[in-house]
Design an enzyme around this catalytic site. Sequence first.
Site, PDB file in Angstrom:
ATOM      1  N   ASP A   1       0.749  -1.354   0.019  1.00  0.00           N
ATOM      2  CA  ASP A   1       0.101  -0.072  -0.223  1.00  0.00           C
ATOM      3  C   ASP A   1       0.960   1.275   0.166  1.00  0.00           C
ATOM      4  O   ASP A   1       0.369   2.312  -0.184  1.00  0.00           O
ATOM      5  CB  ASP A   1      -0.792  -0.120   1.216  1.00  0.00           C
ATOM      6  CG  ASP A   1      -0.242  -0.299   2.534  1.00  0.00           C
ATOM      7  OD1 ASP A   1       0.928   0.195   2.873  1.00  0.00           O
ATOM      8  OD2 ASP A   1      -1.012  -1.079   3.264  1.00  0.00           O
TER       9      ASP A   1
ATOM     10  N   ASP B   1       6.165  -6.040   6.982  1.00  0.00           N
ATOM     11  CA  ASP B   1       4.770  -5.586   6.797  1.00  0.00           C
ATOM     12  C   ASP B   1       3.661  -6.412   6.363  1.00  0.00           C
ATOM     13  O   ASP B   1       3.010  -6.120   5.533  1.00  0.00           O
ATOM     14  CB  ASP B   1       4.786  -4.350   6.290  1.00  0.00           C
ATOM     15  CG  ASP B   1       3.391  -3.710   6.805  1.00  0.00           C
ATOM     16  OD1 ASP B   1       2.875  -3.946   7.403  1.00  0.00           O
ATOM     17  OD2 ASP B   1       3.072  -2.722   5.961  1.00  0.00           O
TER      18      ASP B   1
END
Length: 560
Positions: free
Chosen positions: A305, A412
């Site tokens: 993202d 992540d």
Amino acid sequence: MIQKSEKKQENRNASIVLGVTIFIMGGCGLAYEYTFSKISSDVLGNSTQQWAIIIGVMMFFMGIGSDLQKRFNDDGLADKLVFVEVLLGLLGGFGALIMLYTYGHSPENFAIIQYGLIGSVGMIIGFEIPLIARINQAYTKDLGINLGSILKMDYIGSLCGALLWIFFLPRYFTLIESAFVLGIATLITAAFTAFYFRSLIHATFKLWIFIISGLIALILGYTQAKDWTLFAEQYLYADRIILSETTKFQHIILTESSRGEVFCYINGHLQFNSFTEHIYHENLVHPAMAIAPRRNKVLILGGGDGLAMREVLKYKDVEEVTLVDIDPEMTRLAKENQYFAPLNEYSLSDSRVKYVENGALVEGEVEDIYEVDQSDRFVRTTGKTATVTVLNIDAVNYVEQVPGYFDVIILDFPDPNSPELAKLYSERFYQHMKGKLNPQGIFVQQSTSPYHAKETFLCIGRTIEKSGLVAVPYHDNVPAFGEWGWWIGGRDDFYQRDAISDKMEAIDRIFVKTRYITPALIKASTEWGKDVLATTYNDTTTISSPKAFEYYLDAWKSAM
């Protein structure tokens, strides 16, 4: 002699038509069950369990269908075949959409609809295989040849259906559109079967009405699939859906609240809330960047993202950042989408960006697909630009196969909510990740909630430390998720655990602008209540034993 030869050719042609029919039915039938499995995995989670149970239920009902067909006499076998083919196309074509709508509108009835559809499709497949063999008896007298050719075409069709579902359909259609495409293919096959064996059909008019009506319904469904999918999915979310995209790897949903909050969900799991994501990402990035002796080269695994990238690019001394995310559609959205890009401050368009798309990465075969030198408006206010490389490959392949060392590694990944994701929390993965870390380098791992999934959190820490690393746990409250935790550390041939703790507590300044995190908060994040991290378990996650996933599953079941 000529008549006998013509009769033999007619029989051969009829057998071929029946073989092609079972080939297409076998392929479509298996693809329908795959579609049901994918929908079930997306809404219920635990993909391995869903797929295993669904395929098992399908096989069970195939057995029931096979037994059921023996109760029908030989009168009108062709009618029965065409009828069940049309029925299969309609159930398979509309089934995925019905499941999605049911889960959102009436979740208490989802299991009934789910297994009703799975069982019905399985039963029809099981019913039609011996039915075709019975029809083929008139053209192939030898029982062994008859059964062998029918089963052979069914098995080959199943393989082709699986390959089609995995490699072809996702490139051009959404999951719901794919179901309608398969349904249309099934109905066309039924129409061809009805036409070729028209001399054997009794209820000709009724069957053709059924075929044509079904085909029209499926074509209409295909044309309206996106709107109907959005309508069905909206029941799953409290806020208005503003983006719904199914990629090869995941289903991405963005919703927007009346206050303008944007929520991102992947396979039904919340990934971030635009109003509070900075709390999570600042906790993820800045402690590691603060205690690392050097920050020249940074590796981000996951984080497609671009939000962790946004925080990393704030540092003047960062020269190279490599982002590895398996899904090119996610990084494309992060770069281009009107909601993603401003939120990550155009981090995937910042400075000089190289995109490397290689889904089957092996050492020596990495190629730059294209390179973009962005205009000055994307150059960071520091006046210095970093080289950003985006690789859309599996992080496991990357750490195992690509050479290079990094000063900071940021992991992540989504929570280990499936066996596939659990491999990213395994000993083998961390061992290879250690090999990417400079001797004095620092890594950080997002590690789910230490409150809601305590044993998962602790299992991640044990696995990290067994892999030749040292790690210190820290935590904070992220409003969208609640209490959240991370592990931070380095190589055990350079650091002791106490040294990492001392570094965290010694942070007195953050050298970049932040919205939330402060040195005092970082120091407080390493403090834990009495016995909060106590446990009686000592196992770790391996490829063959995904303990992090098992603990995660148990934790969230208990939380419901």
